[in-house]
Design a protein around this motif. Structure first.
Motif, short mmCIF file in Angstrom:
data_model
loop_
_atom_site.label_atom_id
_atom_site.label_comp_id
_atom_site.label_asym_id
_atom_site.label_seq_id
_atom_site.Cartn_x
_atom_site.Cartn_y
_atom_site.Cartn_z
N PRO A 1 15.68 -1.64 17.23
CA PRO A 1 16.05 -0.59 16.28
C PRO A 1 15.11 -0.46 15.09
CG PRO A 1 17.62 -2.41 16.19
CD PRO A 1 16.76 -2.65 17.38
N LEU A 2 14.64 -1.60 14.56
CA LEU A 2 13.71 -1.53 13.42
C LEU A 2 12.38 -0.91 13.83
CD1 LEU A 2 14.26 -4.91 11.53
CD2 LEU A 2 14.71 -2.62 10.67
N THR A 3 11.91 -1.25 15.01
CA THR A 3 10.62 -0.71 15.47
C THR A 3 10.73 0.79 15.73
OG1 THR A 3 10.05 -2.85 16.45
CG2 THR A 3 8.79 -0.93 17.19
N LEU A 4 11.81 1.21 16.39
CA LEU A 4 11.97 2.63 16.70
C LEU A 4 12.13 3.47 15.44
CD1 LEU A 4 14.32 2.56 19.84
CD2 LEU A 4 11.87 3.07 19.76
N LEU A 5 13.01 3.02 14.52
CA LEU A 5 13.19 3.78 13.27
C LEU A 5 11.90 3.75 12.45
CD1 LEU A 5 15.01 5.44 11.46
CD2 LEU A 5 15.82 3.31 10.41
N GLY A 6 11.21 2.62 12.45
CA GLY A 6 9.95 2.54 11.72
C GLY A 6 8.92 3.52 12.25
N LEU A 7 8.85 3.67 13.57
CA LEU A 7 7.92 4.63 14.17
C LEU A 7 8.30 6.06 13.79
CD1 LEU A 7 7.46 3.07 17.72
CD2 LEU A 7 5.66 3.43 16.02
N ILE A 8 9.60 6.36 13.78
CA ILE A 8 10.05 7.71 13.40
C ILE A 8 9.66 8.02 11.96
CG2 ILE A 8 12.10 9.12 12.95
CD1 ILE A 8 13.41 7.66 15.35
N LEU A 9 9.90 7.06 11.06
CA LEU A 9 9.57 7.27 9.64
C LEU A 9 8.05 7.31 9.44
CD1 LEU A 9 12.24 4.93 8.03
CD2 LEU A 9 12.23 7.43 8.05
N PHE A 10 7.33 6.51 10.22
CA PHE A 10 5.87 6.52 10.18
C PHE A 10 5.34 7.92 10.52
CE2 PHE A 10 2.00 6.17 12.79
CZ PHE A 10 1.13 5.55 11.92
N LEU A 11 5.90 8.52 11.55
CA LEU A 11 5.47 9.87 11.95
C LEU A 11 5.90 10.91 10.92
CD1 LEU A 11 6.28 9.66 15.77
CD2 LEU A 11 4.02 9.59 14.69
N ARG A 12 7.10 10.72 10.36
CA ARG A 12 7.59 11.68 9.35
C ARG A 12 6.71 11.68 8.10
NH1 ARG A 12 13.14 10.86 6.10
NH2 ARG A 12 11.68 9.65 4.84
N GLU A 13 6.20 10.49 7.75
CA GLU A 13 5.34 10.38 6.57
C GLU A 13 3.91 10.83 6.86
OE1 GLU A 13 6.15 9.51 3.51
OE2 GLU A 13 8.25 9.06 3.92
N ARG A 14 3.63 11.17 8.12
CA ARG A 14 2.29 11.61 8.55
C ARG A 14 1.22 10.57 8.20
NH1 ARG A 14 2.38 18.12 7.07
NH2 ARG A 14 4.24 18.61 8.33
N LEU A 15 1.55 9.32 8.52
CA LEU A 15 0.61 8.23 8.28
C LEU A 15 -0.27 8.05 9.52
CD1 LEU A 15 3.17 5.73 6.73
CD2 LEU A 15 1.41 6.99 5.49
N SER A 16 -1.34 7.31 9.35
CA SER A 16 -2.21 6.98 10.48
C SER A 16 -2.24 5.46 10.65
CB SER A 16 -3.62 7.50 10.24
OG SER A 16 -4.26 6.76 9.20
N TRP A 17 -2.57 5.02 11.87
CA TRP A 17 -2.66 3.59 12.12
C TRP A 17 -3.77 2.97 11.28
CZ3 TRP A 17 1.44 1.67 13.98
CH2 TRP A 17 2.21 2.36 14.91
N TYR B 1 0.84 -1.21 0.00
CA TYR B 1 0.00 0.00 0.00
C TYR B 1 0.87 1.25 0.00
CZ TYR B 1 -2.87 3.69 2.10
OH TYR B 1 -3.49 4.88 2.37
N LEU B 2 1.88 1.28 0.86
CA LEU B 2 2.71 2.48 1.00
C LEU B 2 3.59 2.74 -0.22
CD1 LEU B 2 3.77 2.09 4.74
CD2 LEU B 2 2.12 3.71 3.80
N VAL B 3 4.16 1.68 -0.79
CA VAL B 3 5.00 1.90 -1.97
C VAL B 3 4.14 2.32 -3.16
CG1 VAL B 3 5.05 -0.40 -3.09
CG2 VAL B 3 7.10 1.01 -3.07
N GLY B 4 2.87 1.87 -3.17
CA GLY B 4 1.95 2.32 -4.21
C GLY B 4 1.65 3.81 -4.10
N ARG B 5 1.62 4.31 -2.85
CA ARG B 5 1.38 5.75 -2.63
C ARG B 5 2.58 6.59 -3.06
NH1 ARG B 5 1.34 7.46 2.36
NH2 ARG B 5 -0.08 9.21 2.13
N LYS B 6 3.79 6.07 -2.82
CA LYS B 6 4.99 6.86 -3.06
C LYS B 6 5.50 6.76 -4.49
CE LYS B 6 8.17 7.07 0.20
NZ LYS B 6 8.00 8.36 0.88
#
Length: 345
Positions: free
Chosen positions: A309-325, A107-112
């Motif tokens: 590390p993967l979870t923390l960086l993923g959360l940071i990038l998730f917030l940077r992309e302004r995504l929602s759960w 879904y996300l790669v389709g958006r980008k």
């Protein structure tokens, strides 16, 4: 029906995780486990951490290679976009149920990028297929070279055959793609779902083309090279974690442990493979005479090395992309996606 199946999968994963956690923790002397954790040698963990990120970067290269099939060079997907989407997807797998991170990646790669979600999901399945087949080859090597207890050999062989069966089924679908597509269309028509038949048959076709690397043998060969490199990086990451935990095991023995644990991860489980990861670690290490407490300490440390590390960086990038759960949990390879005929097909 779809919602019920998803609910059943979630609860089955949670149930299996509880069972495996109970088996892993049964009879544990927690004082010994605590002593093993306090004796961890941090310099070895630093090397394992670097190898973890090297392997993840290589995974990103492999996925980018698959997504770029059929694209002109000036329209290639950026490494940074792939890395961001993969990290968010892994984070979602770590904290959300039902392996939703895989669908979220499509879904996300389709958006980008200009990529249909069905094709993107096909490339993700290609990754998993390559991983399973590589792990089967590697664990077969260990079964031939290591002296294992009969029980361990039986379970490892069973896990290997399960993975081989899944892989063989998917390979058969790829080889017989036109037939499979026709069967999907005819089957839906037969059960009076005519209005969905053509669309879902087209999605099936695109999915199987994505899985087969768009028919590019060169890309397929590189995917195998990438997969071998990825698992070698993972092998040495796991070995350095074993050294950090003061385990007396060799590289080939750790290769068996790595394959055993990752093939076991195919089973449904709670988010982050909690419970199943601990049991497969402790059970595989028991084949080499490692005490259960030391093996459990190893499972905790190796789990943390990649999970945190993967979870923390993923959360940071998730917030940077302004995504929602909601976007992640409701992500689907939807029937109404816009199909761009200039995309890989």
């Amino acid at each position: 029906m779809k919602g019920k199946l998803k609910t059943v999968t979630i609860w089955l994963g949670i149930l299996l995780s509880i069972v495996f956690a109970g088996l892993a923790f049964y009879g544990i002397d927690w004082r010994k486990t605590g002593l093993a954790l306090r004796a961890v040698q941090w310099p070895y963990l630093a090397v394992a951490f670097v190898l973890m990120w090297a392997g993840f970067a290589w995974r990103t290269v492999r996925w980018k290679r698959l997504l770029d099939v059929g694209r002109p060079a000036d329209d290639a997907i950026h490494f940074g976009d792939c890395f961001s989407v993969m990290t968010v997807g892994y984070m979602a797998n770590n904290i959300l149920p039902a392996r939703i991170g895989e669908v979220a990646r499509a879904y996300l790669v389709g958006r980008k990028t200009r990529t249909t979600k069905s094709f993107a999901f096909g490339t993700i399945v290609t990754e998993r297929l390559a991983d399973v087949l590589m792990l089967l080859l590697l664990i077969s090597f260990t079964l031939l070279t290591l002296k294992l207890p009969p029980e361990s050999k039986v379970i490892a062989t069973g896990v290997a055959w399960l993975g081989f069966g899944c892989a063989a089924g998917l390979v058969s679908a790829i080889v017989l793609r036109p037939t499979v597509v026709r069967l999907v269309e005819r089957g839906l028509t037969a059960v009076r779902l005519v209005r969905y038949a053509a669309r879902l048959a087209d999605m099936t076709d695109r999915f199987l083309r994505g899985v087969s690397c768009g028919g590019s043998l060169r890309t397929l060969a590189w995917v195998w090279v990438d997969s071998f490199g990825i698992w070698i990086a993972s092998l040495y990451m796991t070995w350095f974690v074993a050294l950090a935990c003061n385990l007396d095991v060799g590289v080939t023995q750790i290769l068996y442990v790595m394959c055993y644990v990752n093939l076991g991860a195919m089973l449904p489980s709670a988010p982050g493979y909690v419970g199943t990861y601990q049991w497969f670690c402790t059970h595989s290490l028991s084949a080499f005479g490692i005490e259960k407490e030391a093996a459990l300490a190893f499972s905790f440390v190796s789990h943390i090395v990649w999970y945190v590390p993967l979870t923390l960086l993923g959360l940071i990038l998730f917030l940077r992309e302004r995504l929602s759960w909601g976007q992640l949990t409701e992500a689907e390879v939807v029937e109404g996606e816009t199909l761009d005929e200039s995309l890989p097909a």
